[in-house]
Design an enzyme around this catalytic site. Sequence first.
Site, PDB file in Angstrom:
ATOM      1  N   ASP A 167      36.394  40.790  40.136  1.00 47.16           N
ATOM      2  CA  ASP A 167      37.026  41.461  38.994  1.00 47.16           C
ATOM      3  C   ASP A 167      36.602  42.934  38.939  1.00 47.16           C
ATOM      4  O   ASP A 167      37.424  43.831  38.730  1.00 47.16           O
ATOM      5  CB  ASP A 167      36.596  40.722  37.717  1.00 47.16           C
ATOM      6  CG  ASP A 167      37.408  41.125  36.498  1.00 47.16           C
ATOM      7  OD1 ASP A 167      38.556  41.586  36.670  1.00 47.16           O
ATOM      8  OD2 ASP A 167      36.897  40.966  35.373  1.00 47.16           O
ATOM      9  N   ARG A 212      53.698  48.653  34.386  1.00 44.00           N
ATOM     10  CA  ARG A 212      52.275  48.655  33.979  1.00 44.00           C
ATOM     11  C   ARG A 212      51.467  47.606  34.724  1.00 44.00           C
ATOM     12  O   ARG A 212      50.272  47.469  34.489  1.00 44.00           O
ATOM     13  CB  ARG A 212      52.174  48.411  32.471  1.00 44.00           C
ATOM     14  CG  ARG A 212      52.760  49.553  31.618  1.00 44.00           C
ATOM     15  CD  ARG A 212      52.921  49.099  30.158  1.00 44.00           C
ATOM     16  NE  ARG A 212      51.694  48.566  29.611  1.00 44.00           N
ATOM     17  CZ  ARG A 212      51.624  47.424  28.894  1.00 44.00           C
ATOM     18  NH1 ARG A 212      52.703  46.705  28.632  1.00 44.00           N
ATOM     19  NH2 ARG A 212      50.477  47.000  28.443  1.00 44.00           N
ATOM     20  N   LYS A 213      52.107  46.840  35.608  1.00 43.36           N
ATOM     21  CA  LYS A 213      51.397  45.759  36.303  1.00 43.36           C
ATOM     22  C   LYS A 213      50.942  46.230  37.696  1.00 43.36           C
ATOM     23  O   LYS A 213      51.729  46.789  38.445  1.00 43.36           O
ATOM     24  CB  LYS A 213      52.312  44.535  36.462  1.00 43.36           C
ATOM     25  CG  LYS A 213      52.674  43.892  35.129  1.00 43.36           C
ATOM     26  CD  LYS A 213      53.447  42.611  35.312  1.00 43.36           C
ATOM     27  CE  LYS A 213      54.863  42.867  35.786  1.00 43.36           C
ATOM     28  NZ  LYS A 213      55.678  41.642  35.790  1.00 43.36           N
TER      29      LYS A 213
HETATM   30  C1  PKZ Z   1      32.973  57.263  36.730  1.00 42.71           C
HETATM   31  C2  PKZ Z   1      34.042  56.672  37.606  1.00 42.71           C
HETATM   32  C3  PKZ Z   1      34.087  55.182  37.551  1.00 42.71           C
HETATM   33  C4  PKZ Z   1      35.464  54.620  37.756  1.00 42.71           C
HETATM   34  C5  PKZ Z   1      35.408  53.200  38.113  1.00 42.71           C
HETATM   35  C6  PKZ Z   1      35.228  52.300  36.943  1.00 42.71           C
HETATM   36  C7  PKZ Z   1      34.078  51.417  37.226  1.00 42.71           C
HETATM   37  C8  PKZ Z   1      34.017  50.304  36.246  1.00 42.71           C
HETATM   38  C9  PKZ Z   1      34.771  49.148  36.804  1.00 42.71           C
HETATM   39  C10 PKZ Z   1      34.683  48.027  35.894  1.00 42.71           C
HETATM   40  C11 PKZ Z   1      35.926  47.203  36.115  1.00 42.71           C
HETATM   41  C12 PKZ Z   1      35.781  46.013  35.272  1.00 42.71           C
HETATM   42  C13 PKZ Z   1      37.128  45.360  35.158  1.00 42.71           C
HETATM   43  C14 PKZ Z   1      36.936  44.272  34.195  1.00 42.71           C
HETATM   44  C15 PKZ Z   1      38.175  44.206  33.349  1.00 42.71           C
HETATM   45  C16 PKZ Z   1      38.097  43.133  32.349  1.00 42.71           C
HETATM   46  O1  PKZ Z   1      37.190  42.278  32.429  1.00 42.71           O
HETATM   47  S1  PKZ Z   1      39.152  43.083  31.084  1.00 42.71           S
HETATM   48  C17 PKZ Z   1      38.565  41.715  30.136  1.00 42.71           C
HETATM   49  C18 PKZ Z   1      39.287  40.444  30.471  1.00 42.71           C
HETATM   50  N1  PKZ Z   1      40.688  40.556  30.138  1.00 42.71           N
HETATM   51  C19 PKZ Z   1      41.122  40.471  28.882  1.00 42.71           C
HETATM   52  O2  PKZ Z   1      40.373  40.262  27.950  1.00 42.71           O
HETATM   53  C20 PKZ Z   1      42.602  40.663  28.704  1.00 42.71           C
HETATM   54  C21 PKZ Z   1      43.136  39.765  27.586  1.00 42.71           C
HETATM   55  N2  PKZ Z   1      44.605  39.905  27.549  1.00 42.71           N
HETATM   56  C22 PKZ Z   1      45.173  40.951  26.940  1.00 42.71           C
HETATM   57  O3  PKZ Z   1      44.518  41.756  26.276  1.00 42.71           O
HETATM   58  C23 PKZ Z   1      46.669  41.125  27.082  1.00 42.71           C
HETATM   59  O4  PKZ Z   1      47.263  39.878  27.341  1.00 42.71           O
HETATM   60  C24 PKZ Z   1      47.015  42.114  28.240  1.00 42.71           C
HETATM   61  C25 PKZ Z   1      46.489  41.620  29.583  1.00 42.71           C
HETATM   62  C26 PKZ Z   1      46.400  43.493  27.919  1.00 42.71           C
HETATM   63  C27 PKZ Z   1      48.535  42.245  28.339  1.00 42.71           C
HETATM   64  O5  PKZ Z   1      49.019  42.536  27.060  1.00 42.71           O
HETATM   65  P1  PKZ Z   1      50.131  43.671  26.831  1.00 42.71           P
HETATM   66  O6  PKZ Z   1      49.560  45.012  27.165  1.00 42.71           O
HETATM   67  O7  PKZ Z   1      50.663  43.499  25.453  1.00 42.71           O
HETATM   68  O8  PKZ Z   1      51.190  43.385  27.935  1.00 42.71           O
HETATM   69  P2  PKZ Z   1      52.495  42.475  27.836  1.00 42.71           P
HETATM   70  O9  PKZ Z   1      53.564  43.339  27.246  1.00 42.71           O
HETATM   71  O10 PKZ Z   1      52.219  41.151  27.215  1.00 42.71           O
HETATM   72  O11 PKZ Z   1      52.785  42.221  29.379  1.00 42.71           O
HETATM   73  C28 PKZ Z   1      53.129  43.302  30.255  1.00 42.71           C
HETATM   74  C29 PKZ Z   1      53.650  42.664  31.521  1.00 42.71           C
HETATM   75  O12 PKZ Z   1      52.584  41.920  32.126  1.00 42.71           O
HETATM   76  C30 PKZ Z   1      52.936  40.549  32.285  1.00 42.71           C
HETATM   77  N3  PKZ Z   1      51.747  39.746  32.042  1.00 42.71           N
HETATM   78  C31 PKZ Z   1      50.868  39.851  31.034  1.00 42.71           C
HETATM   79  N4  PKZ Z   1      49.882  38.942  31.162  1.00 42.71           N
HETATM   80  C32 PKZ Z   1      50.161  38.253  32.281  1.00 42.71           C
HETATM   81  C33 PKZ Z   1      49.504  37.174  32.952  1.00 42.71           C
HETATM   82  N5  PKZ Z   1      48.357  36.665  32.497  1.00 42.71           N
HETATM   83  N6  PKZ Z   1      50.076  36.696  34.090  1.00 42.71           N
HETATM   84  C34 PKZ Z   1      51.213  37.240  34.596  1.00 42.71           C
HETATM   85  N7  PKZ Z   1      51.875  38.281  33.991  1.00 42.71           N
HETATM   86  C35 PKZ Z   1      51.337  38.758  32.840  1.00 42.71           C
HETATM   87  C36 PKZ Z   1      54.018  40.297  31.229  1.00 42.71           C
HETATM   88  O13 PKZ Z   1      54.852  39.206  31.591  1.00 42.71           O
HETATM   89  C37 PKZ Z   1      54.764  41.628  31.274  1.00 42.71           C
HETATM   90  O14 PKZ Z   1      55.579  41.647  32.415  1.00 42.71           O
HETATM   91  P3  PKZ Z   1      57.013  42.428  32.423  1.00 42.71           P
HETATM   92  O15 PKZ Z   1      57.800  41.786  31.326  1.00 42.71           O
HETATM   93  O16 PKZ Z   1      56.717  43.880  32.162  1.00 42.71           O
HETATM   94  O17 PKZ Z   1      57.564  42.166  33.787  1.00 42.71           O
END
Ligand code: PKZ
Length: 243
Positions: A167, A212-213
Amino acid sequence: MFRCSVRLIKGLTQITWLREQPVLPNLLYRRSVPAAYLPSRALRVTWPCAEEVKDFSLPNPSWSQNMRNLYNKYMELSQQGSWIRLPSYNVTATHLIGKAEQCPDSAKPQVTTRLFTRNLDVEGLGFEYVMFYNQAELRTVGIFQAGPYLEGPIGLTHGGAIATIVDTTSGACAICTLGKVKTANLNINYRSPITLGSTVEVQCRVDKIEGRKIFMSTEIRSADSQVLHIEATALFIQMKMSE
Ligand SMILES: CCCCCCCCCCCCCCCC(=O)SCCNC(=O)CCNC(=O)[C@H](O)C(C)(C)COP(=O)(O)OP(=O)(O)OC[C@H]1O[C@@H](n2cnc3c(N)ncnc32)[C@H](O)[C@@H]1OP(=O)(O)O
Protein backbone atom coordinates in the site's frame (compact mmCIF):
# COMPACT_ATOMS: atom_id res chain seq x y z
CA MET A 1 -17.21 -2.13 -26.16
CA PHE A 2 -17.08 1.37 -27.65
CA ARG A 3 -17.07 2.93 -24.10
CA CYS A 4 -14.22 0.58 -23.08
CA SER A 5 -12.14 1.59 -26.09
CA VAL A 6 -12.72 5.28 -25.46
CA ARG A 7 -11.69 4.83 -21.77
CA LEU A 8 -8.59 2.87 -22.77
CA ILE A 9 -7.54 5.54 -25.26
CA LYS A 10 -8.19 8.27 -22.66
CA GLY A 11 -6.11 6.38 -20.07
CA LEU A 12 -3.21 5.82 -22.44
CA THR A 13 -3.31 9.46 -23.55
CA GLN A 14 -3.20 10.56 -19.91
CA ILE A 15 -0.21 8.29 -19.14
CA THR A 16 1.64 9.54 -22.23
CA TRP A 17 0.90 13.12 -21.19
CA LEU A 18 2.18 12.48 -17.65
CA ARG A 19 5.38 10.91 -18.93
CA GLU A 20 6.07 13.98 -21.05
CA GLN A 21 5.92 16.40 -18.11
CA PRO A 22 9.36 17.99 -17.64
CA VAL A 23 9.88 17.72 -13.89
CA LEU A 24 8.05 16.15 -10.99
CA PRO A 25 7.66 19.36 -8.93
CA ASN A 26 5.82 21.06 -11.80
CA LEU A 27 3.53 18.12 -12.19
CA LEU A 28 2.69 17.99 -8.50
CA TYR A 29 2.27 21.74 -8.25
CA ARG A 30 -0.18 21.77 -11.11
CA ARG A 31 -2.08 19.00 -9.38
CA SER A 32 -2.42 21.15 -6.25
CA VAL A 33 -0.15 19.04 -4.10
CA PRO A 34 1.48 20.93 -1.21
CA ALA A 35 5.07 21.89 -1.82
CA ALA A 36 6.41 19.52 0.84
CA TYR A 37 5.45 16.57 -1.30
CA LEU A 38 8.13 17.66 -3.68
CA PRO A 39 11.24 15.54 -3.50
CA SER A 40 14.37 17.13 -4.91
CA ARG A 41 17.08 15.68 -7.09
CA ALA A 42 19.64 17.07 -4.66
CA LEU A 43 18.13 14.61 -2.19
CA ARG A 44 16.76 17.37 0.02
CA VAL A 45 13.19 18.47 0.52
CA THR A 46 12.22 22.02 -0.28
CA TRP A 47 10.16 22.32 2.91
CA PRO A 48 12.00 24.78 5.21
CA CYS A 49 11.80 22.59 8.32
CA ALA A 50 12.78 19.38 6.63
CA GLU A 51 16.43 19.54 7.61
CA GLU A 52 15.48 19.64 11.29
CA VAL A 53 13.22 16.61 11.12
CA LYS A 54 14.53 13.08 10.92
CA ASP A 55 14.33 11.58 7.45
CA PHE A 56 13.68 7.88 8.10
CA SER A 57 14.61 6.77 4.60
CA LEU A 58 18.33 7.37 5.11
CA PRO A 59 20.64 4.46 5.99
CA ASN A 60 20.97 3.54 9.65
CA PRO A 61 23.09 0.90 11.45
CA SER A 62 20.25 -1.66 11.35
CA TRP A 63 20.32 -1.86 7.54
CA SER A 64 21.66 -5.12 6.13
CA GLN A 65 24.32 -5.23 3.43
CA ASN A 66 21.64 -6.20 0.87
CA MET A 67 19.59 -3.15 1.86
CA ARG A 68 22.64 -0.90 1.52
CA ASN A 69 23.60 -2.37 -1.83
CA LEU A 70 20.14 -1.77 -3.29
CA TYR A 71 20.02 1.70 -1.75
CA ASN A 72 23.40 2.56 -3.30
CA LYS A 73 22.24 1.24 -6.67
CA TYR A 74 19.18 3.51 -6.76
CA MET A 75 21.11 6.46 -5.31
CA GLU A 76 23.52 6.17 -8.22
CA LEU A 77 20.58 6.09 -10.64
CA SER A 78 19.18 9.15 -8.81
CA GLN A 79 22.40 11.03 -9.42
CA GLN A 80 21.98 10.28 -13.13
CA GLY A 81 18.50 11.81 -12.96
CA SER A 82 16.18 8.90 -13.66
CA TRP A 83 15.09 8.23 -10.06
CA ILE A 84 14.31 10.45 -7.08
CA ARG A 85 14.64 9.31 -3.48
CA LEU A 86 11.48 10.07 -1.51
CA PRO A 87 12.12 11.41 1.98
CA SER A 88 10.07 9.88 4.78
CA TYR A 89 8.97 11.27 8.16
CA ASN A 90 7.20 9.75 11.14
CA VAL A 91 4.36 12.27 11.17
CA THR A 92 2.06 12.41 8.17
CA ALA A 93 1.48 16.14 8.65
CA THR A 94 5.19 16.74 8.07
CA HIS A 95 4.71 15.63 4.49
CA LEU A 96 1.83 18.05 4.09
CA ILE A 97 3.23 21.26 5.52
CA GLY A 98 4.44 23.20 2.56
CA LYS A 99 4.64 26.88 3.36
CA ALA A 100 7.29 28.69 5.35
CA GLU A 101 4.70 30.42 7.53
CA GLN A 102 3.33 27.03 8.54
CA CYS A 103 6.72 25.87 9.77
CA PRO A 104 6.33 25.36 13.52
CA ASP A 105 8.90 26.89 15.91
CA SER A 106 9.97 23.53 17.24
CA ALA A 107 10.37 22.30 13.65
CA LYS A 108 8.08 19.45 14.63
CA PRO A 109 4.36 19.45 14.03
CA GLN A 110 2.45 19.63 17.33
CA VAL A 111 0.60 16.39 16.86
CA THR A 112 0.40 13.14 18.78
CA THR A 113 -0.20 10.87 15.78
CA ARG A 114 2.46 8.87 13.96
CA LEU A 115 2.69 7.40 10.49
CA PHE A 116 1.96 3.69 10.96
CA THR A 117 5.12 2.53 9.18
CA ARG A 118 7.37 4.85 11.21
CA ASN A 119 5.88 4.38 14.67
CA LEU A 120 8.81 2.72 16.47
CA ASP A 121 11.65 4.68 18.05
CA VAL A 122 14.23 1.90 17.83
CA GLU A 123 15.76 1.45 14.40
CA GLY A 124 15.50 -1.95 12.74
CA LEU A 125 12.66 -3.46 14.78
CA GLY A 126 9.77 -2.66 12.45
CA PHE A 127 9.54 -1.34 8.90
CA GLU A 128 12.88 -0.24 7.45
CA TYR A 129 12.33 1.05 3.94
CA VAL A 130 13.29 3.63 1.39
CA MET A 131 11.39 4.50 -1.79
CA PHE A 132 12.48 5.95 -5.13
CA TYR A 133 10.22 7.37 -7.84
CA ASN A 134 10.83 7.35 -11.59
CA GLN A 135 8.67 10.00 -13.19
CA ALA A 136 9.43 9.07 -16.79
CA GLU A 137 8.28 5.50 -16.19
CA LEU A 138 5.65 6.23 -13.50
CA ARG A 139 7.20 3.65 -11.18
CA THR A 140 8.34 3.42 -7.60
CA VAL A 141 10.84 1.03 -6.13
CA GLY A 142 10.77 0.26 -2.43
CA ILE A 143 13.65 -1.40 -0.62
CA PHE A 144 12.21 -3.04 2.46
CA GLN A 145 13.80 -4.83 5.39
CA ALA A 146 11.37 -6.65 7.69
CA GLY A 147 12.21 -6.18 11.37
CA PRO A 148 11.55 -8.75 14.14
CA TYR A 149 8.44 -6.89 15.41
CA LEU A 150 6.66 -7.64 12.12
CA GLU A 151 6.37 -11.36 12.84
CA GLY A 152 3.36 -13.36 11.69
CA PRO A 153 4.11 -17.10 11.42
CA ILE A 154 7.26 -17.97 13.40
CA GLY A 155 10.27 -16.35 11.73
CA LEU A 156 8.21 -14.94 8.87
CA THR A 157 6.77 -11.52 8.06
CA HIS A 158 3.10 -10.90 8.88
CA GLY A 159 0.84 -10.71 5.81
CA GLY A 160 -0.65 -7.43 7.07
CA ALA A 161 2.82 -5.89 7.31
CA ILE A 162 3.47 -6.96 3.73
CA ALA A 163 0.12 -5.44 2.66
CA THR A 164 1.21 -2.22 4.37
CA ILE A 165 4.40 -2.10 2.34
CA VAL A 166 2.48 -2.77 -0.89
CA ASP A 167 0.00 0.00 0.00
CA THR A 168 2.78 2.42 0.96
CA THR A 169 4.95 1.87 -2.12
CA SER A 170 2.12 1.85 -4.64
CA GLY A 171 0.43 4.73 -2.72
CA ALA A 172 3.61 6.80 -2.97
CA CYS A 173 3.70 6.16 -6.72
CA ALA A 174 0.06 7.22 -7.03
CA ILE A 175 0.71 10.36 -4.95
CA CYS A 176 3.76 11.33 -7.00
CA THR A 177 1.75 10.82 -10.18
CA LEU A 178 -1.65 12.31 -9.32
CA GLY A 179 -1.31 14.12 -5.98
CA LYS A 180 -3.39 13.25 -2.90
CA VAL A 181 -5.06 9.82 -3.16
CA LYS A 182 -6.73 7.21 -0.99
CA THR A 183 -6.58 3.45 -1.36
CA ALA A 184 -9.89 2.08 -2.65
CA ASN A 185 -8.85 -1.49 -3.38
CA LEU A 186 -5.89 -3.76 -2.67
CA ASN A 187 -5.50 -7.37 -3.96
CA ILE A 188 -2.53 -9.44 -2.87
CA ASN A 189 -1.28 -12.86 -3.92
CA TYR A 190 1.25 -14.18 -1.42
CA ARG A 191 3.50 -16.43 -3.51
CA SER A 192 6.27 -17.20 -1.02
CA PRO A 193 6.98 -16.08 2.56
CA ILE A 194 9.33 -13.25 3.46
CA THR A 195 11.77 -14.27 6.19
CA LEU A 196 12.09 -11.79 9.05
CA GLY A 197 15.27 -9.77 8.71
CA SER A 198 15.51 -10.23 4.96
CA THR A 199 15.59 -7.44 2.41
CA VAL A 200 13.21 -7.40 -0.55
CA GLU A 201 12.67 -5.13 -3.54
CA VAL A 202 9.17 -3.77 -4.16
CA GLN A 203 8.46 -2.77 -7.76
CA CYS A 204 5.28 -0.73 -8.44
CA ARG A 205 4.04 0.69 -11.69
CA VAL A 206 1.04 2.59 -13.00
CA ASP A 207 -1.07 0.34 -15.24
CA LYS A 208 -3.64 2.91 -16.28
CA ILE A 209 -5.32 6.13 -15.25
CA GLU A 210 -9.02 6.72 -15.77
CA GLY A 211 -10.12 10.15 -14.56
CA ARG A 212 -9.53 10.13 -10.77
CA LYS A 213 -8.75 6.40 -10.71
CA ILE A 214 -5.17 5.17 -10.85
CA PHE A 215 -4.57 1.44 -11.21
CA MET A 216 -1.28 0.06 -9.94
CA SER A 217 0.49 -3.28 -9.94
CA THR A 218 3.22 -4.42 -7.59
CA GLU A 219 5.72 -7.24 -7.41
CA ILE A 220 7.93 -8.03 -4.44
CA ARG A 221 11.06 -10.07 -5.06
CA SER A 222 14.07 -11.10 -3.01
CA ALA A 223 17.08 -8.77 -3.08
CA ASP A 224 18.71 -10.92 -5.79
CA SER A 225 15.41 -10.95 -7.79
CA GLN A 226 15.39 -14.77 -7.85
CA VAL A 227 12.39 -15.35 -5.56
CA LEU A 228 8.93 -13.96 -6.25
CA HIS A 229 7.17 -13.20 -2.94
CA ILE A 230 4.17 -11.04 -3.85
CA GLU A 231 2.03 -10.03 -6.80
CA ALA A 232 -0.54 -7.33 -6.11
CA THR A 233 -2.82 -4.81 -7.72
CA ALA A 234 -4.27 -1.66 -6.21
CA LEU A 235 -6.72 1.08 -7.06
CA PHE A 236 -6.22 4.59 -5.69
CA ILE A 237 -8.72 7.42 -6.05
CA GLN A 238 -7.48 10.97 -6.44
CA MET A 239 -8.99 13.29 -3.84
CA LYS A 240 -11.41 15.92 -5.06
CA MET A 241 -10.10 19.50 -5.17
CA SER A 242 -12.20 20.37 -2.09
CA GLU A 243 -10.64 17.57 0.05
C1 PKZ B 1 8.01 14.38 0.58
C2 PKZ B 1 7.65 13.54 -0.61
C3 PKZ B 1 6.93 12.28 -0.25
C4 PKZ B 1 5.96 11.83 -1.30
C5 PKZ B 1 5.61 10.42 -1.12
C6 PKZ B 1 4.56 10.20 -0.08
C7 PKZ B 1 5.07 9.19 0.87
C8 PKZ B 1 3.98 8.71 1.75
C9 PKZ B 1 3.36 7.51 1.13
C10 PKZ B 1 2.33 6.98 2.00
C11 PKZ B 1 1.34 6.28 1.10
C12 PKZ B 1 0.36 5.66 2.00
C13 PKZ B 1 -0.84 5.28 1.17
C14 PKZ B 1 -1.82 4.80 2.14
C15 PKZ B 1 -3.17 5.28 1.68
C16 PKZ B 1 -4.24 4.84 2.58
O1 PKZ B 1 -4.01 3.98 3.45
S1 PKZ B 1 -5.74 5.52 2.50
C17 PKZ B 1 -6.60 4.76 3.84
C18 PKZ B 1 -7.39 3.56 3.40
N1 PKZ B 1 -8.42 3.96 2.47
C19 PKZ B 1 -9.54 4.55 2.88
O2 PKZ B 1 -9.78 4.76 4.05
C20 PKZ B 1 -10.49 4.94 1.78
C21 PKZ B 1 -11.94 4.77 2.23
N2 PKZ B 1 -12.82 5.05 1.07
C22 PKZ B 1 -13.10 6.31 0.72
O3 PKZ B 1 -12.77 7.27 1.41
C23 PKZ B 1 -13.86 6.53 -0.57
O4 PKZ B 1 -14.61 5.38 -0.88
C24 PKZ B 1 -12.89 6.84 -1.75
C25 PKZ B 1 -11.90 5.70 -2.00
C26 PKZ B 1 -12.10 8.13 -1.43
C27 PKZ B 1 -13.70 7.05 -3.03
O5 PKZ B 1 -14.71 7.98 -2.74
P1 PKZ B 1 -15.04 9.18 -3.75
O6 PKZ B 1 -13.88 10.11 -3.83
O7 PKZ B 1 -16.34 9.76 -3.33
O8 PKZ B 1 -15.11 8.48 -5.14
P2 PKZ B 1 -16.38 7.87 -5.88
O9 PKZ B 1 -17.05 9.01 -6.59
O10 PKZ B 1 -17.20 7.01 -4.98
O11 PKZ B 1 -15.67 6.91 -6.93
C28 PKZ B 1 -14.84 7.44 -7.97
C29 PKZ B 1 -14.62 6.31 -8.95
O12 PKZ B 1 -13.89 5.27 -8.28
C30 PKZ B 1 -14.61 4.04 -8.31
N3 PKZ B 1 -14.39 3.36 -7.05
C31 PKZ B 1 -14.45 3.86 -5.81
N4 PKZ B 1 -14.16 2.92 -4.89
C32 PKZ B 1 -13.91 1.80 -5.58
C33 PKZ B 1 -13.54 0.47 -5.19
N5 PKZ B 1 -13.35 0.15 -3.91
N6 PKZ B 1 -13.37 -0.45 -6.18
C34 PKZ B 1 -13.50 -0.12 -7.49
N7 PKZ B 1 -13.85 1.14 -7.91
C35 PKZ B 1 -14.05 2.07 -6.95
C36 PKZ B 1 -16.08 4.45 -8.49
O13 PKZ B 1 -16.84 3.41 -9.08
C37 PKZ B 1 -15.93 5.64 -9.42
O14 PKZ B 1 -15.68 5.17 -10.72
P3 PKZ B 1 -16.22 5.98 -12.03
O15 PKZ B 1 -17.70 6.04 -11.86
O16 PKZ B 1 -15.57 7.33 -12.01
O17 PKZ B 1 -15.79 5.13 -13.18
